[in-house]
Enzyme design. Sequence first.
Site, PDB file in Angstrom:
ATOM      1  N   GLY A   1     -13.313  30.399 -28.093  1.00 35.50           N
ATOM      2  CA  GLY A   1     -12.250  29.553 -27.550  1.00 35.50           C
ATOM      3  C   GLY A   1     -12.176  29.597 -26.023  1.00 35.50           C
ATOM      4  O   GLY A   1     -12.870  30.389 -25.370  1.00 35.50           O
ATOM      5  N   HIS A   2     -11.300  28.788 -25.486  1.00 39.36           N
ATOM      6  CA  HIS A   2     -11.201  28.684 -24.024  1.00 39.36           C
ATOM      7  C   HIS A   2     -10.629  29.959 -23.396  1.00 39.36           C
ATOM      8  O   HIS A   2      -9.831  30.636 -23.997  1.00 39.36           O
ATOM      9  CB  HIS A   2     -10.407  27.460 -23.588  1.00 39.36           C
ATOM     10  CG  HIS A   2      -9.024  27.334 -24.133  1.00 39.36           C
ATOM     11  ND1 HIS A   2      -8.200  26.286 -23.807  1.00 39.36           N
ATOM     12  CD2 HIS A   2      -8.308  28.100 -24.997  1.00 39.36           C
ATOM     13  CE1 HIS A   2      -7.056  26.422 -24.425  1.00 39.36           C
ATOM     14  NE2 HIS A   2      -7.095  27.503 -25.161  1.00 39.36           N
ATOM     15  N   ASN A   3     -11.111  30.256 -22.216  1.00 38.94           N
ATOM     16  CA  ASN A   3     -10.623  31.374 -21.391  1.00 38.94           C
ATOM     17  C   ASN A   3     -11.049  32.734 -21.918  1.00 38.94           C
ATOM     18  O   ASN A   3     -10.632  33.756 -21.381  1.00 38.94           O
ATOM     19  CB  ASN A   3      -9.090  31.373 -21.276  1.00 38.94           C
ATOM     20  CG  ASN A   3      -8.529  30.007 -21.027  1.00 38.94           C
ATOM     21  OD1 ASN A   3      -9.105  29.222 -20.265  1.00 38.94           O
ATOM     22  ND2 ASN A   3      -7.434  29.681 -21.668  1.00 38.94           N
TER      23      ASN A   3
END
Lengths: 328, 328, 328
Positions: free
Chosen positions: B223-225
């Site tokens: 996922g992002h980050n």
Amino acid sequence: MSLLLGEIVAALGGELLGDAAMVVERLASLVAAGPAAISFLSHPRYRKELLASRAGCVIVAPSMRDEAMARGACLVVDDPYLYFARLTQLWKARHAPAQPPGIHPSAVVDVGAHVDATAVIGPLCVVERGARIGAGTVLKSRVTVSEDCVIGDRCLLHPGVVVGADGFGLAPHEGAWVKIEQLGAVRIGNDVEIGANTCIDRGALEDTVLEDGVKLDNLIQIGHNVRVGRNTAMAGCVGVAGSADIGAQCTIGGGAVVLGHLKLADGVHVSAATVVTRSILKPGQYTGVFPIDDNAAWERNAATLRHLHQLRERLRALEKQAASGLTP
Amino acid sequence: MSLLLGEIVAALGGELLGDAAMVVERLASLVAAGPAAISFLSHPRYRKELLASRAGCVIVAPSMRDEAMARGACLVVDDPYLYFARLTQLWKARHAPAQPPGIHPSAVVDVGAHVDATAVIGPLCVVERGARIGAGTVLKSRVTVSEDCVIGDRCLLHPGVVVGADGFGLAPHEGAWVKIEQLGAVRIGNDVEIGANTCIDRGALEDTVLEDGVKLDNLIQIGHNVRVGRNTAMAGCVGVAGSADIGAQCTIGGGAVVLGHLKLADGVHVSAATVVTRSILKPGQYTGVFPIDDNAAWERNAATLRHLHQLRERLRALEKQAASGLTP
Amino acid sequence: MSLLLGEIVAALGGELLGDAAMVVERLASLVAAGPAAISFLSHPRYRKELLASRAGCVIVAPSMRDEAMARGACLVVDDPYLYFARLTQLWKARHAPAQPPGIHPSAVVDVGAHVDATAVIGPLCVVERGARIGAGTVLKSRVTVSEDCVIGDRCLLHPGVVVGADGFGLAPHEGAWVKIEQLGAVRIGNDVEIGANTCIDRGALEDTVLEDGVKLDNLIQIGHNVRVGRNTAMAGCVGVAGSADIGAQCTIGGGAVVLGHLKLADGVHVSAATVVTRSILKPGQYTGVFPIDDNAAWERNAATLRHLHQLRERLRALEKQAASGLTP
């Protein structure tokens, strides 16, 4: 798009109780069917839907003949679900032009690949050097078959499938990983179907093998050196780790995980979302899923679960006390 | 395809007890190996397979030297598994021509992308504006690297990988969702391998980061980050939710899930199919899997599990009663 | 890349307490923000990060006005998270040129497909005969939309998405499987976003349906005949089996599995990695996850779990004994 009832019977057999000239405009479920639709009753437990259905004709088993006749036209066959499957094939063959054999101009097929003249290589597929694609096999679109991998006859690979990416082989060395080149390939038998975005890794030394008649749904991961036996079917999102040896006629439910180097006998059925952590040598149905509950109840039970072993010890202590006749 | 034993020792070292002129025609497991194959013993627990093996030569640790010599040629090395890994690399380098550097004509590479001259961009890949592909990195086929994403040197991305799709960012508003544009990118270090159809989302504000030496198997979602620390390895079908911060030298088993915004320390090992619901700050092995059982036994236990908290209360009541000396 | 604070307020509203001429060079989290960044406080529990932040301006709710003012410029708005979402959109619209409408020359679009003139068909996509792509919809790259599938307006499909592969329909026959051709299609409403490598299967007889505003993350599997209601959102790696009927405004956590033919009411929230094995007709949060523990503790508890039903029987026996007043 239509078929006469008589055409259906001519092609697929069955005993028609009704008008052979009836025009069938669609196939539908009992609930959705209208007067121009043909439907089917796969199991007596759906008798109520049968009686309420507006279907112009219903495919039923001999045991349902009388009830079906009472409501209108019917087609009596030994196995309605199987008959329905064949009817979908007939319908598609008549109404949907098949992809013509050959290699789509946008596909990238290595000159050292062997593609049967009757195979279909759809748009934007990649077939690498030494790969073999058998007779009548269809790669829909955006499928990769990597070098030296072999696909049998009459297979169907859906978009995004990757056959023959490297297996996940790593040797640890001073805190980092050294790659183990994957020198095996993938061998896929005849009549195998592979769902969208599913991945079948190439073997480390020997080949990863899918035997004849294997059916894989979408987004499945098959690790290196795995064998999947004849006619085994897996639902979506299953993960099979490296070197697992799965027998014939098995079914693996969606989201299940099979750990590496395990053996599953023929006829093992794994429920959805179950994690297979040990070999299973006896046919049967196997399950391991945490039961869903409202979140508050789950929290209480999950918290207690973390002390389950202690609970057993406390129970034992009470039992001992009771057995000794002592109440302290 | 063959190598002389002497060539292997010249390239990789080790003490050869046997004929340097022996022709090795393949690498194989102890069980599958014939007289023209070289094999290896990674662990003394496979001693029985060693003694039964027909392998022409076996790679063994010093502790196994005598037993290995007794059965035929052997190569004595400090770490047989590592040696075997290097042997697969030697074998591949000698026998499989590497993809030549450059951009395949079917790939779509934006003029504003930066691709090192020694990189390989395989068939039907997409490299968007501002993306950077480092030296010696290989995108096998059908890989997407989205805008502004950076891939380091000597990386290997398998077919179907998607680097830099939007992270899943949504703000609720009057029952619908308002998209949060993902303004970060993905930064991937050196020597990273990413398996087929794996996805690494771009960051919302800052970048999603895979550090040097990370190894990801197939069908993984990052996922992002997220940050994945140096040399951490994940098996297939793992899901890592947004903003998780995973340390170095971790291993995550297949099908495991790491929830968002959690921190995993260096050296955390998560078992397959385990759900990480809290940060783990201490190295070690962590597990949470419902044990598989035959379906009937599972049903009984799962039904009881939904009342586990009550069971504990009942146990407590009995304990109290026993402690009070009262039997009502 | 920059915006003046005044430009932001002019475009998105809100009460600015600070200098409209301030140049905002980036959007950042409270922790990462420097003096040229704008950040936001989504919840009072992050008050400490607010006070420590070096952000040049912070978006806050009215309740935080005084504390925010005390540290510097702020923008007071009713819903800071929503405002921030809109700010990311403004930022992207100003700084990242949108893909121009039209069909990329490398895409393979059948002449019998209908693509709105304002839609974007990115590189290496496949759009088959009879498919319809609505106004303003974007297929990023390497997306397949199969025949007769319909995508509404303003949708966003990320790389590797497969819409309309065959559902997994098989009839057993003499130990093998007979394919049920999938005669339905996929109908996707407006404002739907679908993450990378996610698959939406076509229906067996009727269509698979995603209603308006549905948001799907990466690597999700939606089986045939499924309905996903308006504005329902699913995180990565979810699997939804065939004929599940999922209501509106639901959220399904990452890695969750929904079994086939189940019904979920509107407003059902399923936690990550939870397996939905029965219909849920009441809104609420539902969970079923085995709690993670260190491996040794897990082993003890999991072993005991396999005897949980027996434990309950033993507890009952003790209770009976206690109730009878007998200590044997």
